[in-house]
Motif scaffolding. Structure first.
Motif, PDB file in Angstrom:
ATOM      1  N   LEU A 276     -42.886  33.603 -24.568  1.00 39.00           N
ATOM      2  CA  LEU A 276     -42.443  32.511 -23.701  1.00 39.00           C
ATOM      3  C   LEU A 276     -42.838  32.783 -22.247  1.00 39.00           C
ATOM      4  N   LYS A 277     -42.740  34.044 -21.829  1.00 38.05           N
ATOM      5  CA  LYS A 277     -43.185  34.410 -20.482  1.00 38.05           C
ATOM      6  C   LYS A 277     -44.681  34.178 -20.329  1.00 38.05           C
ATOM      7  N   MET A 278     -45.432  34.486 -21.394  1.00 42.04           N
ATOM      8  CA  MET A 278     -46.881  34.269 -21.361  1.00 42.04           C
ATOM      9  C   MET A 278     -47.203  32.786 -21.195  1.00 42.04           C
ATOM     10  N   PHE A 279     -46.459  31.926 -21.910  1.00 40.87           N
ATOM     11  CA  PHE A 279     -46.666  30.491 -21.770  1.00 40.87           C
ATOM     12  C   PHE A 279     -46.527  30.075 -20.309  1.00 40.87           C
TER      13      PHE A 279
ATOM     14  N   ILE B 202     -38.076  26.494 -26.978  1.00 38.47           N
ATOM     15  CA  ILE B 202     -38.985  26.012 -25.932  1.00 38.47           C
ATOM     16  C   ILE B 202     -38.283  25.101 -24.922  1.00 38.47           C
ATOM     17  N   GLU B 203     -36.981  24.916 -25.087  1.00 43.30           N
ATOM     18  CA  GLU B 203     -36.223  23.987 -24.239  1.00 43.30           C
ATOM     19  C   GLU B 203     -36.372  24.295 -22.747  1.00 43.30           C
TER      20      GLU B 203
ATOM     21  N   PRO C  70     -53.764  20.317 -17.046  1.00 42.88           N
ATOM     22  CA  PRO C  70     -53.798  21.679 -16.510  1.00 42.88           C
ATOM     23  C   PRO C  70     -52.491  22.014 -15.805  1.00 42.88           C
ATOM     24  N   GLY C  71     -52.010  23.230 -15.983  1.00 41.88           N
ATOM     25  CA  GLY C  71     -50.787  23.643 -15.326  1.00 41.88           C
ATOM     26  C   GLY C  71     -49.548  23.030 -15.920  1.00 41.88           C
ATOM     27  N   GLU C  72     -49.635  22.561 -17.171  1.00 37.24           N
ATOM     28  CA  GLU C  72     -48.484  22.002 -17.870  1.00 37.24           C
ATOM     29  C   GLU C  72     -48.354  22.611 -19.257  1.00 37.24           C
ATOM     30  N   ILE C  73     -47.112  22.668 -19.742  1.00 32.89           N
ATOM     31  CA  ILE C  73     -46.847  23.056 -21.123  1.00 32.89           C
ATOM     32  C   ILE C  73     -46.474  21.795 -21.880  1.00 32.89           C
TER      33      ILE C  73
ATOM     34  N   PRO D 266     -36.907  38.617 -31.692  1.00 32.11           N
ATOM     35  CA  PRO D 266     -36.419  38.003 -30.447  1.00 32.11           C
ATOM     36  C   PRO D 266     -37.082  38.535 -29.183  1.00 32.11           C
ATOM     37  N   LYS D 267     -37.335  39.837 -29.124  1.00 34.66           N
ATOM     38  CA  LYS D 267     -37.970  40.407 -27.929  1.00 34.66           C
ATOM     39  C   LYS D 267     -39.392  39.881 -27.756  1.00 34.66           C
TER      40      LYS D 267
END
Length: 233
Positions: free
Chosen positions: A168-171, A191-192, A26-29, A161-162
């Protein structure tokens, strides 16, 4: 939390996934990386409950094929699985009814569609959407029930790209909400900046599991190439 223990998937004589174990906390990507044929998508489909397998997979302590697990798991497949004759809005209504969501899901759904820039397509049939738009709808549908764990299989393919930046912000936001985020992808550069834990697979096995903290300043791509012999999808 997504817990995978001794997961094995065989197709007759071919072992696609060979006795792998890991946890998406939890709380990790957590990201799964690997070249073609590494077993990434097969592992993801097993976790989503779409394939038979040997081993144990739990979603927040519930067996992954139980109703309890399905209620709290969001899944975005590599190829969106949509209904051709349902509109964008009807897809979200279908999810709301299936999950028995309470009042407020309409506003949450509209907010997701607006954020993904497909709110103006709400009355369009899914078969009329572009590849990128179907991917956006798939993401919105998976996040509408507010799952506690989410798995993404190549979620950025087909996005502009947008849209990639927004996803990515959602992740990151999902991570900040304490949700377990598991992503299978070959787009390492993208994803870096967001990953916390990486699993590098090849030939059905996990070659390395490493955290961002343990990797230090070494680029993730560099580690990936060193372990897989410079092979990338």
């Amino acid at each position: 939390m997504i817990t995978v223990k001794e997961l094995t998937k065989k197709y007759e004589k071919l072992t696609a996934v060979d006795n792998i174990s890991f946890t998406a906390h939890p709380g990790e990507i957590t990201v799964i990386l690997g070249p073609n044929g590494a077993g990434k998508s097969t592992a993801i489909k097993c976790i989503a409950g779409l394939l038979k397998y040997s081993g144990q997979i739990d979603i927040c302590s519930f067996h992954n094929k139980s109703l309890e697990a399905k209620r709290i798991l969001g899944y975005i497949p590599e190829v969106p699985a949509l209904y051709d004759l349902l509109t964008v809005g009807e897809h979200l209504e279908f999810i709301a009814r299936a999950y028995r969501l309470e009042d407020g899901w309409q506003q949450r759904g509209d907010a997701l569609l607006e954020r993904l820039e497909i709110l103006d397509k709400k009355d369009k049939l899914s078969r009329e959407l572009s590849k990128g738009m179907t991917q956006k709808l798939s993401i919105a549908a998976a996040l509408l029930p507010q799952p506690k764990a989410v798995i993404f299989d190549e979620p950025l393919v087909g996005l502009d790209p947008k849209a990639i930046e927004e996803v990515l912000k959602m992740f990151t936001e999902l991570k900040e909400q304490g949700i377990s985020v598991l992503i299978s992808t070959h787009i390492i550069d993208t994803i870096e900046s967001i990953w916390d834990r990486a699993l590098i697979m090849s030939k059905g096995t996990i070659l390395s599991e490493i955290t961002r903290e343990a990797l230090g300043e070494q680029p993730l791509k560099e580690l990936f190439f060193s372990l897989t012999g410079g092979v990338q999808e």
